[in-house]
Design an enzyme around this catalytic site. Sequence first.
Site, PDB file in Angstrom:
ATOM      1  N   LYS A  80      -0.364  -0.818   3.504  1.00 44.16           N
ATOM      2  CA  LYS A  80      -1.188   0.339   3.839  1.00 44.16           C
ATOM      3  C   LYS A  80      -2.660  -0.003   3.616  1.00 44.16           C
ATOM      4  O   LYS A  80      -3.004  -0.728   2.675  1.00 44.16           O
ATOM      5  CB  LYS A  80      -0.773   1.532   2.983  1.00 44.16           C
ATOM      6  CG  LYS A  80      -1.416   2.862   3.387  1.00 44.16           C
ATOM      7  CD  LYS A  80      -0.853   3.994   2.533  1.00 44.16           C
ATOM      8  CE  LYS A  80      -1.472   5.348   2.879  1.00 44.16           C
ATOM      9  NZ  LYS A  80      -0.930   6.441   2.044  1.00 44.16           N
ATOM     10  N   SER A 155       0.201  10.715   4.355  1.00 44.83           N
ATOM     11  CA  SER A 155      -0.877   9.963   4.971  1.00 44.83           C
ATOM     12  C   SER A 155      -0.455   8.591   5.471  1.00 44.83           C
ATOM     13  O   SER A 155      -1.177   7.937   6.221  1.00 44.83           O
ATOM     14  CB  SER A 155      -2.008   9.789   3.947  1.00 44.83           C
ATOM     15  OG  SER A 155      -1.567   9.005   2.845  1.00 44.83           O
ATOM     16  N   SER A 179       3.146  11.142   0.488  1.00 41.76           N
ATOM     17  CA  SER A 179       2.643  10.323   1.594  1.00 41.76           C
ATOM     18  C   SER A 179       3.493   9.107   1.942  1.00 41.76           C
ATOM     19  O   SER A 179       3.215   8.425   2.925  1.00 41.76           O
ATOM     20  CB  SER A 179       1.210   9.860   1.302  1.00 41.76           C
ATOM     21  OG  SER A 179       0.332  10.958   1.335  1.00 41.76           O
TER      22      SER A 179
END
Length: 501
Positions: A80, A155, A179
Amino acid sequence: MKEILKKSALELAQMLRAGEISSVELTQACLDNIDRLNPKLNAFLYVDHEGALAQAKAVDEDRATGKELPMFAGVPIAVKDNMCQRGIPTTCGSQMLAGWKPPYDSTVVVKLKEARLPILGHTNMDEFAMGSSTEHSAFGPTLNPWDTERIPGGSGGGSAAAVSAYLAPWALGSDTGGSIRQPGAVTGTVGAKPTYGAVSRYGLVAMASSLDQIGPVTRTVADAAALQDIIDGYDPHDSTSLPDSDIDLLDEAQKFSGKKDLAGLRIGLVDQMRGEGYSEGVLNVFNAMVDELRQRGAELVEISCPSFEFALGAYYLIMPAEASSNLARFDGVRYGNRVEPKEGPVTAETMMCATRGEKFGTEVKRRIILGTHALSAGYFDAYYGSAQKVRTLVQRDLEVAFSQCDVLISPTSPTVAFRFGEKSNDPMAMYVNDIATIPANLAGVPAMSIPAGLSEGLPVGVQVIAPAHEDARMYSFASIIEEIAVEEAAKCPVEALEEAL
């Protein structure tokens, strides 16, 4: 080679050790798939072709000489875009950090390199991890591989979409209020949030320091356990880091494989996590799972956690307050890009206003304003202080719950993936997506989402929550959910995806 990409990380590692495939071949296959699908999916913000292949080549050369290698050496991974990797653009999905290359590696990246996993690149995310749909990325949304007109969650939608679409065997995400788990639920992937402190946060660009936790994004429970085994452990760079554990999570995840008799296992069903606000299709999948567990002999225990009704409100005071503090450093002086005012005198104040006004997105500004207000004189006790009291109540309710059962289960997300634009103009509607995942972050306990079935032809996830420090218990039970689950729920219809793209 396409069929190879559908295999789990565990299977790929076995093939690499057996010499059935090389790491360069596997990594190149992933990169080819990324080059073909990512221009449309936008799961990756940066792809490190040269670096990933160099790491893969080094693994192959060492394996050829008979050098002893880590178990998963040569299996590629995605990261990420809020985890620092030396010399690799790390933007947090924000124009504020566009083009920034960290001068050091985060601890999890160090551990990936030590495990000899070629790093494919960095995945898309809501700006500074603020969002539940990846619509708030400054570099455009990621599309859900199951239906490209729908969101992949947030997210960490980029990591979930990359794993779901077979662009990477596994990935790392970060979970502040869901997330990792919410994207997992809506993309048919496995997403785990370890116990707070089990995985170092050093080098993770912080949003809310008391809530953030790095964890695995995979297609199987065993892979998630194996990846947490790789990245967890004590880190002196992180003051919240927990001592090393001697438990092998991969072994725990495989302990109940094939187990049909669940007599003696107590499973809690939380009243506040399966009623109003949850779609009928999601509840049908969840209830079918509950019925199957009951038929296998598990004891289903009705649990009430009254504080959960206030958890969402408490989270959206604590998280913005911590985020406003953490993001204060991005001012054009200390960190981040700089914008000078177009009119009037150039002072530190006007430059800072111009920088933050132009480089931060709408959702980030909204949360900074909310957090700053919650921390302001005269409002601190009424808002932030009260929210922390609710946090304590959530922890106490969970302690009582776990005295009555071994694990808790619930739907992960109240709905299946929604369409782009459906909730982007209604912040409250967006925030409700985290209603089932937030309590685990407030309490710091481990939780994960496992694909459990389909509703409207889209994935539905079931969440498993375990007591603090009992990540092994979480993985053991998650493997049972995985075995019961409808098989199609874990398989993205990639052929239809390729046709759509």
